[in-house]
Motif scaffolding. Sequence first.
Motif, PDB file in Angstrom:
ATOM      1  N   PRO A 129     -19.455  -9.534   5.744  1.00  0.00           N
ATOM      2  CA  PRO A 129     -20.217 -10.380   6.677  1.00  0.00           C
ATOM      3  C   PRO A 129     -19.325 -11.318   7.478  1.00  0.00           C
ATOM      4  O   PRO A 129     -18.456 -12.002   6.926  1.00  0.00           O
ATOM      5  CB  PRO A 129     -21.154 -11.171   5.742  1.00  0.00           C
ATOM      6  CG  PRO A 129     -21.291 -10.315   4.531  1.00  0.00           C
ATOM      7  CD  PRO A 129     -19.963  -9.626   4.363  1.00  0.00           C
ATOM      8  N   GLY A 130     -19.500 -11.310   8.785  1.00  0.00           N
ATOM      9  CA  GLY A 130     -18.771 -12.209   9.668  1.00  0.00           C
ATOM     10  C   GLY A 130     -17.456 -11.656  10.167  1.00  0.00           C
ATOM     11  O   GLY A 130     -16.869 -12.200  11.108  1.00  0.00           O
ATOM     12  N   VAL A 131     -16.944 -10.580   9.569  1.00  0.00           N
ATOM     13  CA  VAL A 131     -15.629 -10.050   9.942  1.00  0.00           C
ATOM     14  C   VAL A 131     -15.770  -9.108  11.130  1.00  0.00           C
ATOM     15  O   VAL A 131     -16.657  -8.242  11.164  1.00  0.00           O
ATOM     16  CB  VAL A 131     -14.977  -9.314   8.756  1.00  0.00           C
ATOM     17  CG1 VAL A 131     -13.650  -8.684   9.192  1.00  0.00           C
ATOM     18  CG2 VAL A 131     -14.743 -10.286   7.605  1.00  0.00           C
ATOM     19  N   SER A 132     -14.877  -9.279  12.103  1.00  0.00           N
ATOM     20  CA  SER A 132     -14.849  -8.392  13.259  1.00  0.00           C
ATOM     21  C   SER A 132     -13.710  -7.390  13.176  1.00  0.00           C
ATOM     22  O   SER A 132     -13.852  -6.238  13.585  1.00  0.00           O
ATOM     23  CB  SER A 132     -14.707  -9.216  14.548  1.00  0.00           C
ATOM     24  OG  SER A 132     -14.554  -8.375  15.672  1.00  0.00           O
ATOM     25  N   GLU A 133     -12.564  -7.834  12.605  1.00  0.00           N
ATOM     26  CA  GLU A 133     -11.373  -6.968  12.617  1.00  0.00           C
ATOM     27  C   GLU A 133     -10.423  -7.386  11.494  1.00  0.00           C
ATOM     28  O   GLU A 133     -10.331  -8.567  11.131  1.00  0.00           O
ATOM     29  CB  GLU A 133     -10.677  -7.096  13.977  1.00  0.00           C
ATOM     30  CG  GLU A 133      -9.378  -6.340  14.104  1.00  0.00           C
ATOM     31  CD  GLU A 133      -8.702  -6.611  15.443  1.00  0.00           C
ATOM     32  OE1 GLU A 133      -7.461  -6.717  15.465  1.00  0.00           O
ATOM     33  OE2 GLU A 133      -9.422  -6.739  16.468  1.00  0.00           O
ATOM     34  N   VAL A 134      -9.705  -6.397  10.962  1.00  0.00           N
ATOM     35  CA  VAL A 134      -8.667  -6.645   9.958  1.00  0.00           C
ATOM     36  C   VAL A 134      -7.425  -5.870  10.371  1.00  0.00           C
ATOM     37  O   VAL A 134      -7.500  -4.660  10.618  1.00  0.00           O
ATOM     38  CB  VAL A 134      -9.106  -6.197   8.547  1.00  0.00           C
ATOM     39  CG1 VAL A 134      -7.955  -6.364   7.546  1.00  0.00           C
ATOM     40  CG2 VAL A 134     -10.322  -6.990   8.083  1.00  0.00           C
ATOM     41  N   HIS A 135      -6.285  -6.569  10.459  1.00  0.00           N
ATOM     42  CA  HIS A 135      -5.038  -5.872  10.750  1.00  0.00           C
ATOM     43  C   HIS A 135      -3.887  -6.551  10.009  1.00  0.00           C
ATOM     44  O   HIS A 135      -4.088  -7.542   9.311  1.00  0.00           O
ATOM     45  CB  HIS A 135      -4.767  -5.791  12.260  1.00  0.00           C
ATOM     46  CG  HIS A 135      -4.688  -7.119  12.936  1.00  0.00           C
ATOM     47  ND1 HIS A 135      -5.711  -7.634  13.692  1.00  0.00           N
ATOM     48  CD2 HIS A 135      -3.708  -8.052  12.963  1.00  0.00           C
ATOM     49  CE1 HIS A 135      -5.358  -8.816  14.168  1.00  0.00           C
ATOM     50  NE2 HIS A 135      -4.142  -9.096  13.730  1.00  0.00           N
ATOM     51  N   ASP A 136      -2.682  -6.014  10.191  1.00  0.00           N
ATOM     52  CA  ASP A 136      -1.503  -6.485   9.440  1.00  0.00           C
ATOM     53  C   ASP A 136      -1.830  -6.613   7.951  1.00  0.00           C
ATOM     54  O   ASP A 136      -1.514  -7.621   7.302  1.00  0.00           O
ATOM     55  CB  ASP A 136      -0.994  -7.815   9.986  1.00  0.00           C
ATOM     56  CG  ASP A 136      -0.152  -7.621  11.246  1.00  0.00           C
ATOM     57  OD1 ASP A 136       0.107  -6.459  11.592  1.00  0.00           O
ATOM     58  OD2 ASP A 136       0.229  -8.626  11.869  1.00  0.00           O
ATOM     59  N   LEU A 137      -2.468  -5.580   7.434  1.00  0.00           N
ATOM     60  CA  LEU A 137      -2.868  -5.558   6.029  1.00  0.00           C
ATOM     61  C   LEU A 137      -1.722  -5.018   5.168  1.00  0.00           C
ATOM     62  O   LEU A 137      -1.181  -3.948   5.460  1.00  0.00           O
ATOM     63  CB  LEU A 137      -4.111  -4.676   5.862  1.00  0.00           C
ATOM     64  CG  LEU A 137      -4.563  -4.375   4.423  1.00  0.00           C
ATOM     65  CD1 LEU A 137      -5.002  -5.647   3.714  1.00  0.00           C
ATOM     66  CD2 LEU A 137      -5.698  -3.351   4.435  1.00  0.00           C
ATOM     67  N   HIS A 138      -1.349  -5.759   4.143  1.00  0.00           N
ATOM     68  CA  HIS A 138      -0.293  -5.339   3.221  1.00  0.00           C
ATOM     69  C   HIS A 138      -0.798  -5.464   1.791  1.00  0.00           C
ATOM     70  O   HIS A 138      -1.380  -6.493   1.424  1.00  0.00           O
ATOM     71  CB  HIS A 138       0.962  -6.203   3.383  1.00  0.00           C
ATOM     72  CG  HIS A 138       1.492  -6.238   4.782  1.00  0.00           C
ATOM     73  ND1 HIS A 138       2.289  -5.247   5.290  1.00  0.00           N
ATOM     74  CD2 HIS A 138       1.311  -7.137   5.785  1.00  0.00           C
ATOM     75  CE1 HIS A 138       2.594  -5.534   6.550  1.00  0.00           C
ATOM     76  NE2 HIS A 138       2.008  -6.679   6.876  1.00  0.00           N
ATOM     77  N   ILE A 139      -0.571  -4.436   0.989  1.00  0.00           N
ATOM     78  CA  ILE A 139      -0.905  -4.472  -0.434  1.00  0.00           C
ATOM     79  C   ILE A 139       0.325  -4.008  -1.196  1.00  0.00           C
ATOM     80  O   ILE A 139       0.876  -2.935  -0.907  1.00  0.00           O
ATOM     81  CB  ILE A 139      -2.111  -3.561  -0.764  1.00  0.00           C
ATOM     82  CG1 ILE A 139      -3.315  -3.930   0.110  1.00  0.00           C
ATOM     83  CG2 ILE A 139      -2.476  -3.676  -2.239  1.00  0.00           C
ATOM     84  CD1 ILE A 139      -4.512  -3.004  -0.073  1.00  0.00           C
ATOM     85  N   TRP A 140       0.768  -4.790  -2.146  1.00  0.00           N
ATOM     86  CA  TRP A 140       1.970  -4.459  -2.904  1.00  0.00           C
ATOM     87  C   TRP A 140       1.835  -5.019  -4.313  1.00  0.00           C
ATOM     88  O   TRP A 140       0.807  -5.605  -4.658  1.00  0.00           O
ATOM     89  CB  TRP A 140       3.213  -5.010  -2.197  1.00  0.00           C
ATOM     90  CG  TRP A 140       3.372  -6.497  -2.238  1.00  0.00           C
ATOM     91  CD1 TRP A 140       4.178  -7.223  -3.072  1.00  0.00           C
ATOM     92  CD2 TRP A 140       2.716  -7.467  -1.403  1.00  0.00           C
ATOM     93  NE1 TRP A 140       4.067  -8.574  -2.817  1.00  0.00           N
ATOM     94  CE2 TRP A 140       3.172  -8.747  -1.796  1.00  0.00           C
ATOM     95  CE3 TRP A 140       1.774  -7.382  -0.365  1.00  0.00           C
ATOM     96  CZ2 TRP A 140       2.739  -9.918  -1.197  1.00  0.00           C
ATOM     97  CZ3 TRP A 140       1.334  -8.558   0.233  1.00  0.00           C
ATOM     98  CH2 TRP A 140       1.815  -9.794  -0.175  1.00  0.00           C
ATOM     99  N   GLN A 141       2.861  -4.843  -5.127  1.00  0.00           N
ATOM    100  CA  GLN A 141       2.884  -5.420  -6.470  1.00  0.00           C
ATOM    101  C   GLN A 141       4.062  -6.381  -6.589  1.00  0.00           C
ATOM    102  O   GLN A 141       5.195  -6.010  -6.268  1.00  0.00           O
ATOM    103  CB  GLN A 141       3.022  -4.336  -7.539  1.00  0.00           C
ATOM    104  CG  GLN A 141       1.798  -3.485  -7.726  1.00  0.00           C
ATOM    105  CD  GLN A 141       1.929  -2.568  -8.927  1.00  0.00           C
ATOM    106  OE1 GLN A 141       1.591  -2.942 -10.049  1.00  0.00           O
ATOM    107  NE2 GLN A 141       2.417  -1.365  -8.709  1.00  0.00           N
TER     108      GLN A 141
END
Length: 328
Positions: free
Chosen positions: A239-251
């Motif tokens: 809810p409320g989000v328009s866009e997601v970028h520069d997403l990083h997932i690591w350990q």
Amino acid sequence: MDHSHGRDSDRHAGHGHDVSVDADRRWLTITLGLILAYLVGEVAVGLLAHSLALLSDAAHMLTDAAAIILALAALRVAARPAGGAYTFGLRRVEILSAQVNGLTLLLLAGWLTFEAIGRLVTPGDVAGGPVLGVALVGVAVNLAATWAMSRANRASLNIDGAFQHILNDLYAFVATIVAGVVVLVTGWGRADTIASLVVVALMLKAGAGLLHASGRIFLEAAPDGLDPDDIGAAMACRPGVSEVHDLHIWQITSGEPALSAHVLVHPEADCHAVRVGVHAWLRDNHHIDHTTLQVDHLSAEAHRTPAQSDPHCAAPHGTTHYAATDPC
């Protein structure tokens, strides 16, 4: 805008972690004592019996002891608090330990293969009785050591690296028992060498697995089971989000996933409320508690399509996820 860092639950996690580390140290120390007590006798009997299988087991047990010592040292160093240039602390020392353990398994496998080829060409006299007797005692010792190691936290790649050494040594003793029986019954000395080659194959598998897992962490790959594209698309549907970028997932280290992302919200949305909601969703659905979310409003005139450029980041990287185009 909201550049908040969601880390609330970590403030309550320290005590339990300390208890776990203390328990891990205790089980590792018990295992180390069992191995060292047995190692000396096995070397002596292996030399007297001219058994490559026993000497290879002893060499492997020596690396077992070194692996446990390294794991204990890594636990101590990794427990130091973050500070100065080491903003994550020294927890990745545990991954270095796992990588060293994997490398030693591969190097030891190479040495044993070289020795085994020579023994296959020119087999020596192997005393089956001592080989069998020492191997039977070895199985008992390694069963106890394997049980002790299994009580420690094997979610840690550092501890799992030491555990793989112990487990492979147990397999080696089982193979040595078979070889001892064959030598006693048939007198075929090459059975001892073939047993060592079986152990080599197991060492290669375990060593390659440790190097692969530790290498993924050093290369900042997403943990197994966490698909960045799937998570990014789902975040864009919040809810409320328009866009997601520069997403990083690591350990950061084994069992500690982290995520950072730039999140753009609708002009009328509450940045803080969106950040709190996304953080809670990541924690509850993907067990990612260490999140850094840069949350900004998408200006009314800045609505764009996926084909248009991104004015928020000079050098964006990774997939951009749009609420309007990703299936929700």
